[in-house]
Design a protein around this motif. Structure first.
Motif, PDB file in Angstrom:
ATOM      1  N   GLU A 125      71.938  54.892   2.795  1.00 55.65           N
ATOM      2  CA  GLU A 125      73.280  55.406   3.073  1.00 55.65           C
ATOM      3  C   GLU A 125      73.299  56.021   4.467  1.00 55.65           C
ATOM      4  OE1 GLU A 125      76.016  55.184   1.223  1.00 55.65           O
ATOM      5  OE2 GLU A 125      74.909  53.996  -0.273  1.00 55.65           O
ATOM      6  N   THR A 126      74.416  55.911   5.142  1.00 51.33           N
ATOM      7  CA  THR A 126      74.519  56.453   6.491  1.00 51.33           C
ATOM      8  C   THR A 126      74.378  57.971   6.461  1.00 51.33           C
ATOM      9  OG1 THR A 126      76.013  54.658   7.119  1.00 51.33           O
ATOM     10  CG2 THR A 126      75.959  56.605   8.553  1.00 51.33           C
ATOM     11  N   PRO A 127      73.363  58.533   7.131  1.00 53.14           N
ATOM     12  CA  PRO A 127      73.208  59.992   7.141  1.00 53.14           C
ATOM     13  C   PRO A 127      74.437  60.681   7.726  1.00 53.14           C
ATOM     14  CG  PRO A 127      71.217  58.921   7.952  1.00 53.14           C
ATOM     15  CD  PRO A 127      72.268  57.857   7.862  1.00 53.14           C
ATOM     16  N   ALA A 128      74.820  61.783   7.117  1.00 59.23           N
ATOM     17  CA  ALA A 128      75.993  62.523   7.577  1.00 59.23           C
ATOM     18  C   ALA A 128      75.802  62.955   9.029  1.00 59.23           C
ATOM     19  CB  ALA A 128      76.215  63.748   6.690  1.00 59.23           C
ATOM     20  N   GLY A 129      76.795  62.671   9.843  1.00 59.35           N
ATOM     21  CA  GLY A 129      76.783  63.095  11.241  1.00 59.35           C
ATOM     22  C   GLY A 129      76.127  62.133  12.201  1.00 59.35           C
ATOM     23  N   LEU A 130      75.457  61.089  11.680  1.00 57.69           N
ATOM     24  CA  LEU A 130      74.724  60.178  12.559  1.00 57.69           C
ATOM     25  C   LEU A 130      75.662  59.409  13.489  1.00 57.69           C
ATOM     26  CD1 LEU A 130      72.107  58.777  13.469  1.00 57.69           C
ATOM     27  CD2 LEU A 130      72.461  57.124  11.612  1.00 57.69           C
ATOM     28  N   LEU A 131      76.708  58.834  12.943  1.00 60.10           N
ATOM     29  CA  LEU A 131      77.605  58.026  13.769  1.00 60.10           C
ATOM     30  C   LEU A 131      78.327  58.884  14.800  1.00 60.10           C
ATOM     31  CD1 LEU A 131      79.074  55.590  11.091  1.00 60.10           C
ATOM     32  CD2 LEU A 131      77.006  55.380  12.484  1.00 60.10           C
ATOM     33  N   ALA A 132      78.699  60.091  14.419  1.00 61.94           N
ATOM     34  CA  ALA A 132      79.337  60.997  15.373  1.00 61.94           C
ATOM     35  C   ALA A 132      78.388  61.351  16.503  1.00 61.94           C
ATOM     36  CB  ALA A 132      79.817  62.259  14.658  1.00 61.94           C
ATOM     37  N   ALA A 133      77.113  61.572  16.167  1.00 66.97           N
ATOM     38  CA  ALA A 133      76.119  61.888  17.196  1.00 66.97           C
ATOM     39  C   ALA A 133      75.931  60.732  18.164  1.00 66.97           C
ATOM     40  CB  ALA A 133      74.797  62.266  16.547  1.00 66.97           C
ATOM     41  N   LEU A 134      76.059  59.507  17.655  1.00 72.19           N
ATOM     42  CA  LEU A 134      75.935  58.327  18.502  1.00 72.19           C
ATOM     43  C   LEU A 134      77.221  58.016  19.262  1.00 72.19           C
ATOM     44  CD1 LEU A 134      73.969  56.013  16.044  1.00 72.19           C
ATOM     45  CD2 LEU A 134      73.107  56.884  18.238  1.00 72.19           C
ATOM     46  N   GLY A 135      78.324  58.586  18.801  1.00 70.26           N
ATOM     47  CA  GLY A 135      79.611  58.291  19.425  1.00 70.26           C
ATOM     48  C   GLY A 135      80.203  56.982  18.954  1.00 70.26           C
ATOM     49  N   ILE A 136      79.858  56.567  17.729  1.00 68.15           N
ATOM     50  CA  ILE A 136      80.364  55.314  17.164  1.00 68.15           C
ATOM     51  C   ILE A 136      81.427  55.639  16.112  1.00 68.15           C
ATOM     52  CG2 ILE A 136      79.782  53.226  15.890  1.00 68.15           C
ATOM     53  CD1 ILE A 136      76.936  53.457  16.941  1.00 68.15           C
ATOM     54  N   VAL A 153      77.821  47.824  10.548  1.00 67.47           N
ATOM     55  CA  VAL A 153      77.462  46.888   9.488  1.00 67.47           C
ATOM     56  C   VAL A 153      76.607  47.584   8.430  1.00 67.47           C
ATOM     57  CG1 VAL A 153      76.283  44.728   8.943  1.00 67.47           C
ATOM     58  CG2 VAL A 153      77.573  44.945  11.086  1.00 67.47           C
ATOM     59  N   GLY A 154      75.674  48.440   8.866  1.00 65.94           N
ATOM     60  CA  GLY A 154      74.821  49.146   7.926  1.00 65.94           C
ATOM     61  C   GLY A 154      73.778  49.976   8.640  1.00 65.94           C
ATOM     62  N   VAL A 155      73.026  50.759   7.865  1.00 68.49           N
ATOM     63  CA  VAL A 155      71.978  51.628   8.398  1.00 68.49           C
ATOM     64  C   VAL A 155      70.703  51.397   7.592  1.00 68.49           C
ATOM     65  CG1 VAL A 155      71.268  54.011   8.874  1.00 68.49           C
ATOM     66  CG2 VAL A 155      73.674  53.346   9.140  1.00 68.49           C
ATOM     67  N   TRP A 156      69.578  51.342   8.271  1.00 68.77           N
ATOM     68  CA  TRP A 156      68.275  51.125   7.658  1.00 68.77           C
ATOM     69  C   TRP A 156      67.303  52.187   8.165  1.00 68.77           C
ATOM     70  CZ3 TRP A 156      71.758  47.439   8.604  1.00 68.77           C
ATOM     71  CH2 TRP A 156      71.931  46.409   7.656  1.00 68.77           C
ATOM     72  N   GLN A 157      66.194  52.346   7.452  1.00 71.86           N
ATOM     73  CA  GLN A 157      65.147  53.284   7.856  1.00 71.86           C
ATOM     74  C   GLN A 157      63.823  52.555   7.959  1.00 71.86           C
ATOM     75  OE1 GLN A 157      65.177  57.147   8.230  1.00 71.86           O
ATOM     76  NE2 GLN A 157      63.547  56.214   9.428  1.00 71.86           N
ATOM     77  N   ASN A 213      71.643  66.372  21.680  1.00 71.74           N
ATOM     78  CA  ASN A 213      71.380  67.574  20.890  1.00 71.74           C
ATOM     79  C   ASN A 213      71.717  67.343  19.427  1.00 71.74           C
ATOM     80  OD1 ASN A 213      70.404  69.249  22.959  1.00 71.74           O
ATOM     81  ND2 ASN A 213      72.472  69.767  23.625  1.00 71.74           N
ATOM     82  N   ALA A 214      72.789  66.607  19.171  1.00 73.60           N
ATOM     83  CA  ALA A 214      73.168  66.305  17.788  1.00 73.60           C
ATOM     84  C   ALA A 214      72.179  65.349  17.141  1.00 73.60           C
ATOM     85  CB  ALA A 214      74.584  65.720  17.747  1.00 73.60           C
ATOM     86  N   LEU A 215      71.611  64.427  17.921  1.00 78.14           N
ATOM     87  CA  LEU A 215      70.643  63.471  17.365  1.00 78.14           C
ATOM     88  C   LEU A 215      69.326  64.136  16.976  1.00 78.14           C
ATOM     89  CD1 LEU A 215      70.896  60.191  19.491  1.00 78.14           C
ATOM     90  CD2 LEU A 215      71.590  60.541  17.114  1.00 78.14           C
TER      91      LEU A 215
END
Length: 269
Positions: free
Chosen positions: A131-142, A147-151, A173-175
């Motif tokens: 599942e997409t970690p909370a805040g990840l896309l915002a930190a990236l500016g996306i 399509v999806g997130v993997w680890q 800093n957010a990342l």
């Protein structure tokens, strides 16, 4: 071959990996040693170099013991600095064998020369859908096009097109809050099989131009999606480099790239 008779200096090379042109690819520091310096000194040298990685190696029976440090931490695997160290051994230090064997935190790594390319034999790794970690896309500016997130060793974000990657401007800093080595954003491409950018403020590297180790899981991932075993890849933002990846049937991936020296000198302790 550089000789060194001063115990307070060590040979130093800066090699641009995964490129054939000046100021391209990913620069790595390379420090050949005859014996290990203290961990504190190795880390201080890497911080002084202020490159994404500095490689250190010493000769041992059967090959070389190889270590890599970012400006902040020692890491388990680094592709571009392995390529840089190999270039130095083949071209500056008189290595005459066909294959260099490096003993590392990630096991035995072998590097061979093929004309102007170097082939690194690395263990292939897998990615797990999450599942997409909370805040990840915002930190990236996306905001869209996900399509999806993997680890894997890194968080990997697959996006719909290369334009999203080109326009990335992360909040580093957010990342930093995400518990991972780094964050990769990747997409299919018309010129290359896939493209990516890699961000690692967690390890002191905001953006790495070309991360060879990330292709140990990016290449198998894209091989399955595209149905092919040989892939071309490009990584980077302002500064970029190219790779060729071949998926082998022994859970290994061959990563091919070129390199060129940018700086040669001595490091004073």
């Amino acid at each position: 071959m550089m000789t060194n008779n001063n115990p307070n200096t060590i040979p130093y090379y800066q090699v641009d990996a995964f490129t054939t042109r000046p100021f391209g690819g990913n620069p790595a520091g390379v420090c050949p040693l005859t014996e290990w310096l203290s961990d504190k000194t190795l880390q201080a040298i890497a911080a002084e170099n202020n490159l994404s990685e500095t490689a250190f190696f010493i000769p041992v029976e059967g090959g070389y013991h190889l270590r890599w440090c970012t400006p902040a931490v020692e890491v388990d695997l680094c592709g571009h600095a392995t390529l840089a160290a190999s270039w130095v051994l083949f071209n500056k230090l008189g290595f005459t064998g066909k294959v260099i064997r490096f003993f590392t935190r990630s096991g035995v790594l072998e590097v061979s020369r093929h004309d102007n390319e170097y082939c690194m034999d690395f263990p292939a790794k897998q990615m797990v859908s999450i599942e997409t970690p909370a805040g990840l896309l915002a930190a990236l500016g996306i905001s869209d096009g996900i399509v999806g997130v993997w680890q894997s060793d890194d968080l990997v974000v697959l996006v719909e097109n290369k334009a999203i990657i080109d326009g990335l401007s992360p909040d580093f800093n957010a990342l930093k809050v995400f518990k991972t080595r780094g964050v990769v954003v990747t997409a299919a491409d018309e010129e290359f099989d896939f493209v990516s950018r890699w961000f690692g403020p967690q390890v002191g590297v905001n953006e790495d131009p070309v991360t060879g180790s990330a292709h140990t899981f990016l290449a198998p991932f894209w091989a399955k999606r595209l149905g092919k075993l040989t892939l071309s890849a490009r990584q980077g933002g302002v500064r970029q480099g190219t790779l060729r990846c071949v998926i082998r049937d022994n859970e290994r991936v061959a990563i091919y790239g070129s390199a060129r020296m940018a700086i040669e000198g001595v490091f004073s302790l």
